[in-house]
Design a protein around this motif. Structure first.
Motif, PDB file in Angstrom:
ATOM      1  N   ASP A 133       0.819  -1.211   0.000  1.00  0.00           N
ATOM      2  CA  ASP A 133       0.000   0.000   0.000  1.00  0.00           C
ATOM      3  C   ASP A 133       0.850   1.257   0.000  1.00  0.00           C
ATOM      4  OD1 ASP A 133      -2.972  -0.993   0.440  1.00  0.00           O
ATOM      5  OD2 ASP A 133      -1.651  -2.251   1.645  1.00  0.00           O
ATOM      6  N   VAL A 134       2.011   1.197   0.640  1.00  0.00           N
ATOM      7  CA  VAL A 134       2.933   2.326   0.583  1.00  0.00           C
ATOM      8  C   VAL A 134       4.360   1.795   0.564  1.00  0.00           C
ATOM      9  CG1 VAL A 134       2.948   2.631   3.112  1.00  0.00           C
ATOM     10  CG2 VAL A 134       3.588   4.547   1.628  1.00  0.00           C
ATOM     11  N   PHE A 135       5.184   2.403  -0.274  1.00  0.00           N
ATOM     12  CA  PHE A 135       6.597   2.044  -0.377  1.00  0.00           C
ATOM     13  C   PHE A 135       7.425   3.281  -0.062  1.00  0.00           C
ATOM     14  CE2 PHE A 135      10.419   1.135  -3.182  1.00  0.00           C
ATOM     15  CZ  PHE A 135      10.974   0.218  -2.298  1.00  0.00           C
ATOM     16  N   TYR A 136       8.374   3.113   0.861  1.00  0.00           N
ATOM     17  CA  TYR A 136       9.194   4.214   1.355  1.00  0.00           C
ATOM     18  C   TYR A 136      10.615   4.172   0.811  1.00  0.00           C
ATOM     19  CZ  TYR A 136       6.110   4.949   5.527  1.00  0.00           C
ATOM     20  OH  TYR A 136       5.082   5.205   6.401  1.00  0.00           O
ATOM     21  N   SER A 137      11.162   5.350   0.580  1.00  0.00           N
ATOM     22  CA  SER A 137      12.611   5.515   0.592  1.00  0.00           C
ATOM     23  C   SER A 137      12.984   5.641   2.057  1.00  0.00           C
ATOM     24  CB  SER A 137      13.017   6.780  -0.174  1.00  0.00           C
ATOM     25  OG  SER A 137      14.367   7.113   0.108  1.00  0.00           O
ATOM     26  N   HIS A 138      13.717   4.655   2.593  1.00  0.00           N
ATOM     27  CA  HIS A 138      13.920   4.517   4.033  1.00  0.00           C
ATOM     28  C   HIS A 138      14.849   5.580   4.608  1.00  0.00           C
ATOM     29  CE1 HIS A 138      14.019   1.119   7.318  1.00  0.00           C
ATOM     30  NE2 HIS A 138      13.625   2.261   7.790  1.00  0.00           N
ATOM     31  N   ARG A 139      15.637   6.197   3.754  1.00  0.00           N
ATOM     32  CA  ARG A 139      16.521   7.269   4.228  1.00  0.00           C
ATOM     33  C   ARG A 139      16.926   8.144   3.054  1.00  0.00           C
ATOM     34  NH1 ARG A 139      22.191   6.625   3.188  1.00  0.00           N
ATOM     35  NH2 ARG A 139      22.719   4.573   2.319  1.00  0.00           N
ATOM     36  N   TYR A 140      17.242   9.376   3.357  1.00  0.00           N
ATOM     37  CA  TYR A 140      17.813  10.258   2.347  1.00  0.00           C
ATOM     38  C   TYR A 140      19.254   9.826   2.068  1.00  0.00           C
ATOM     39  CZ  TYR A 140      20.158  14.292   0.349  1.00  0.00           C
ATOM     40  OH  TYR A 140      20.924  15.107  -0.451  1.00  0.00           O
ATOM     41  N   ASP A 141      19.574   9.638   0.806  1.00  0.00           N
ATOM     42  CA  ASP A 141      20.910   9.216   0.380  1.00  0.00           C
ATOM     43  C   ASP A 141      21.596  10.383  -0.319  1.00  0.00           C
ATOM     44  OD1 ASP A 141      23.178   8.033  -0.602  1.00  0.00           O
ATOM     45  OD2 ASP A 141      22.150   6.734  -2.044  1.00  0.00           O
ATOM     46  N   PRO A 142      22.562  11.029   0.331  1.00  0.00           N
ATOM     47  CA  PRO A 142      23.213  12.190  -0.285  1.00  0.00           C
ATOM     48  C   PRO A 142      24.035  11.842  -1.517  1.00  0.00           C
ATOM     49  CG  PRO A 142      24.376  11.544   1.721  1.00  0.00           C
ATOM     50  CD  PRO A 142      23.118  10.722   1.671  1.00  0.00           C
ATOM     51  N   ASP A 143      24.301  10.560  -1.746  1.00  0.00           N
ATOM     52  CA  ASP A 143      25.106  10.145  -2.892  1.00  0.00           C
ATOM     53  C   ASP A 143      24.268   9.843  -4.131  1.00  0.00           C
ATOM     54  OD1 ASP A 143      27.522  10.319  -1.448  1.00  0.00           O
ATOM     55  OD2 ASP A 143      27.172   8.339  -0.571  1.00  0.00           O
ATOM     56  N   THR A 144      22.955   9.945  -4.003  1.00  0.00           N
ATOM     57  CA  THR A 144      22.058   9.694  -5.132  1.00  0.00           C
ATOM     58  C   THR A 144      21.202  10.932  -5.371  1.00  0.00           C
ATOM     59  OG1 THR A 144      21.926   7.333  -4.589  1.00  0.00           O
ATOM     60  CG2 THR A 144      20.209   8.220  -6.022  1.00  0.00           C
ATOM     61  N   PRO A 145      21.065  11.389  -6.600  1.00  0.00           N
ATOM     62  CA  PRO A 145      20.183  12.534  -6.862  1.00  0.00           C
ATOM     63  C   PRO A 145      18.774  12.241  -6.354  1.00  0.00           C
ATOM     64  CG  PRO A 145      21.500  12.030  -8.805  1.00  0.00           C
ATOM     65  CD  PRO A 145      21.729  10.908  -7.836  1.00  0.00           C
ATOM     66  N   LEU A 146      18.193  13.220  -5.693  1.00  0.00           N
ATOM     67  CA  LEU A 146      16.865  12.996  -5.137  1.00  0.00           C
ATOM     68  C   LEU A 146      15.843  12.735  -6.242  1.00  0.00           C
ATOM     69  CD1 LEU A 146      15.600  12.811  -2.381  1.00  0.00           C
ATOM     70  CD2 LEU A 146      15.210  15.281  -2.407  1.00  0.00           C
ATOM     71  N   GLU A 147      16.080  13.317  -7.411  1.00  0.00           N
ATOM     72  CA  GLU A 147      15.185  13.061  -8.548  1.00  0.00           C
ATOM     73  C   GLU A 147      15.172  11.573  -8.906  1.00  0.00           C
ATOM     74  OE1 GLU A 147      16.372  17.302  -8.615  1.00  0.00           O
ATOM     75  OE2 GLU A 147      17.453  15.396  -8.356  1.00  0.00           O
ATOM     76  N   GLU A 148      16.318  10.912  -8.782  1.00  0.00           N
ATOM     77  CA  GLU A 148      16.378   9.481  -9.076  1.00  0.00           C
ATOM     78  C   GLU A 148      15.615   8.673  -8.031  1.00  0.00           C
ATOM     79  OE1 GLU A 148      19.643   5.818  -9.429  1.00  0.00           O
ATOM     80  OE2 GLU A 148      20.311   7.900  -9.666  1.00  0.00           O
ATOM     81  N   ILE A 167       8.444   8.765   2.355  1.00  0.00           N
ATOM     82  CA  ILE A 167       9.851   8.891   2.707  1.00  0.00           C
ATOM     83  C   ILE A 167      10.002   8.654   4.199  1.00  0.00           C
ATOM     84  CG2 ILE A 167      10.508  10.409   0.808  1.00  0.00           C
ATOM     85  CD1 ILE A 167      10.052  12.796   2.619  1.00  0.00           C
ATOM     86  N   SER A 168      11.228   8.356   4.619  1.00  0.00           N
ATOM     87  CA  SER A 168      11.498   8.097   6.025  1.00  0.00           C
ATOM     88  C   SER A 168      12.867   8.668   6.381  1.00  0.00           C
ATOM     89  CB  SER A 168      11.466   6.587   6.299  1.00  0.00           C
ATOM     90  OG  SER A 168      11.726   6.308   7.663  1.00  0.00           O
ATOM     91  N   ASN A 169      12.954   9.257   7.570  1.00  0.00           N
ATOM     92  CA  ASN A 169      14.216   9.812   8.068  1.00  0.00           C
ATOM     93  C   ASN A 169      14.761  10.915   7.163  1.00  0.00           C
ATOM     94  OD1 ASN A 169      14.635   7.921  10.391  1.00  0.00           O
ATOM     95  ND2 ASN A 169      14.701   6.404   8.735  1.00  0.00           N
ATOM     96  N   TYR A 170      13.877  11.655   6.509  1.00  0.00           N
ATOM     97  CA  TYR A 170      14.301  12.753   5.640  1.00  0.00           C
ATOM     98  C   TYR A 170      14.327  14.063   6.417  1.00  0.00           C
ATOM     99  CZ  TYR A 170      14.367  10.569   0.982  1.00  0.00           C
ATOM    100  OH  TYR A 170      14.700   9.839  -0.130  1.00  0.00           O
ATOM    101  N   PRO A 171      15.434  14.809   6.363  1.00  0.00           N
ATOM    102  CA  PRO A 171      15.484  16.130   7.003  1.00  0.00           C
ATOM    103  C   PRO A 171      14.567  17.126   6.304  1.00  0.00           C
ATOM    104  CG  PRO A 171      17.692  15.281   6.497  1.00  0.00           C
ATOM    105  CD  PRO A 171      16.705  14.426   5.768  1.00  0.00           C
ATOM    106  N   ASP A 172      14.458  18.301   6.897  1.00  0.00           N
ATOM    107  CA  ASP A 172      13.533  19.343   6.468  1.00  0.00           C
ATOM    108  C   ASP A 172      13.657  19.680   4.982  1.00  0.00           C
ATOM    109  OD1 ASP A 172      13.334  22.468   5.946  1.00  0.00           O
ATOM    110  OD2 ASP A 172      11.874  22.015   7.514  1.00  0.00           O
ATOM    111  N   ALA A 173      14.845  20.103   4.556  1.00  0.00           N
ATOM    112  CA  ALA A 173      15.014  20.561   3.179  1.00  0.00           C
ATOM    113  C   ALA A 173      14.770  19.436   2.181  1.00  0.00           C
ATOM    114  CB  ALA A 173      16.418  21.142   2.981  1.00  0.00           C
ATOM    115  N   GLN A 174      15.238  18.238   2.498  1.00  0.00           N
ATOM    116  CA  GLN A 174      15.056  17.093   1.599  1.00  0.00           C
ATOM    117  C   GLN A 174      13.590  16.641   1.573  1.00  0.00           C
ATOM    118  OE1 GLN A 174      17.663  17.367   3.796  1.00  0.00           O
ATOM    119  NE2 GLN A 174      19.136  17.889   2.182  1.00  0.00           N
ATOM    120  N   HIS A 175      12.910  16.792   2.712  1.00  0.00           N
ATOM    121  CA  HIS A 175      11.472  16.510   2.737  1.00  0.00           C
ATOM    122  C   HIS A 175      10.753  17.425   1.746  1.00  0.00           C
ATOM    123  CE1 HIS A 175       7.507  15.663   4.786  1.00  0.00           C
ATOM    124  NE2 HIS A 175       7.241  16.804   4.164  1.00  0.00           N
ATOM    125  N   ARG A 176      11.028  18.705   1.841  1.00  0.00           N
ATOM    126  CA  ARG A 176      10.352  19.661   0.953  1.00  0.00           C
ATOM    127  C   ARG A 176      10.647  19.377  -0.516  1.00  0.00           C
ATOM    128  NH1 ARG A 176       8.548  24.184   3.931  1.00  0.00           N
ATOM    129  NH2 ARG A 176       9.325  24.221   6.087  1.00  0.00           N
TER     130      ARG A 176
END
Length: 330
Positions: A133-148, A167-176
């Motif tokens: 029902d929902v699939f998450y990116s479990h963490r923000y990965d600074p080594d991968t473009p967020l668009e990808e 999304i999960s464990n994403y900081p403020d700017a990356q969340h936005r």
């Protein structure tokens, strides 16, 4: 014995709308992190899942590497789903995630399209599902473009392997930015799953404003601070078999004298409301309407039942909220 869900299963649960979507989640969801690996008796897992659904918990939260070992929580859930819950599939909201270490080599970790979509295929196979029902990116990965990363979530939705993206464990700017990309791709981000408890209030200054301003939701994990916000440690002793005694995620060093004084003060507030410390902790996180649900673990039916009645004590008074603030910020 064939499982038949309780007829009145929805009568005692409160549901909140997730973000700007049409889906509503139970305010208490069941996480299958620590207690559904191969080390937990299978019949206990079955009993907890059955009891949760019988009490209106429709949301089961998993990830590719939950266990231990990795993948075992999804595999065990898949067996129980096939035996007990397949007739109720359309009443369940099942989550999986990918982002942390899962298999060896350069493609078993992070936020790449390669990893996320391969992991989702593996998760579906382990659970015996056509879709989550929902699939998450479990963490923000600074080594991968967020668009990808967000593009991979959008692909999963378009392929029908997930109904929603999160999304999960994403900081403020990356969340936005993730929300912005999702909207550009026509696949909105539903929510951000983050740690939030009386003892861990970081999201209040790093994520919560972004959640409110983007029309998404926060779904809180570790609302009991890995078990610290229960009565298990109030004596200052470390019970055998407790999470702290294992020492993987909750270390003995966390149980300082200052921390004990905070826990005992919080317990006094809880007692004044006719609650356990754990029930107060859940009520406190859910006081904020931007929080759609709290994810709890349960190693027994008794523990599950105790936590599911958290909201029966009603809203927390201003005086109690002030006292909680004083204690948690001390």
């Amino acid at each position: 014995m064939t499982y038949e869900a309780a007829e009145q299963r929805y009568s005692g649960m409160t549901y909140r709308r997730a973000g700007a979507s049409g889906v509503r989640l139970p305010v208490v969801s069941l996480g299958l992190w620590h207690n559904f690996g191969d080390g937990q008796p299978f019949e206990v897992q079955r009993a907890v899942l059955r009891r949760a659904f019988d009490r209106g918990v429709t949301h089961f939260d998993l990830a590719n590497n939950y266990g231990p070992p990795y993948g075992s929580a999804e595999a065990n859930f898949g067996v129980l789903f096939a035996q007990d819950f397949r007739p109720y599939r359309d009443e369940l909201f099942i989550a999986s995630k990918a982002g942390y270490d899962m298999w060896p080599g350069p493609y078993g970790d992070g936020g790449s399209r390669k990893y996320l979509l391969a992991s989702l295929d593996q998760s579906l196979k382990r659970m015996g599902l056509d879709y989550v029902d929902v699939f998450y990116s479990h963490r923000y990965d600074p080594d991968t473009p967020l668009e990808e990363t967000i593009g991979a979530l959008a692909t999963a939705v378009r392929q029908g392997k997930a109904l929603y993206a999160a999304i999960s464990n994403y900081p403020d700017a990356q969340h936005r930015r993730a929300v912005e990309i999702g909207r550009e791709l026509g696949v909105p981000i539903l929510m951000n799953q983050s740690p939030y408890s009386i003892l861990d209030r970081r999201v209040e200054t790093t994520v919560m404003d972004a959640v409110g301003e983007t029309g998404t939701s926060l779904i809180a994990f570790s609302p009991l601070a890995q078990g610290l916000l229960t009565d298990r440690y109030l004596s200052g002793e470390i019970p055998s078999g407790s999470r702290m005694s294992v020492g993987h995620f909750l270390k003995e060093s966390a149980l300082t004298e200052d921390r004990l004084n905070i826990l005992r003060g919080l317990n006094a507030v809880a007692a004044g409301r006719g609650q356990t410390l754990a029930q107060l902790a859940l009520s406190w996180v859910l006081r904020d309407p931007r929080v759609v649900s709290v994810i709890i673990g349960a190693s027994s039916v008794k523990q599950l039942d105790q936590n599911l009645v958290a909201l029966e004590a009603g809203p927390i008074s201003d005086d109690d909220l002030k006292r909680i603030d004083e204690l948690s910020r001390s």
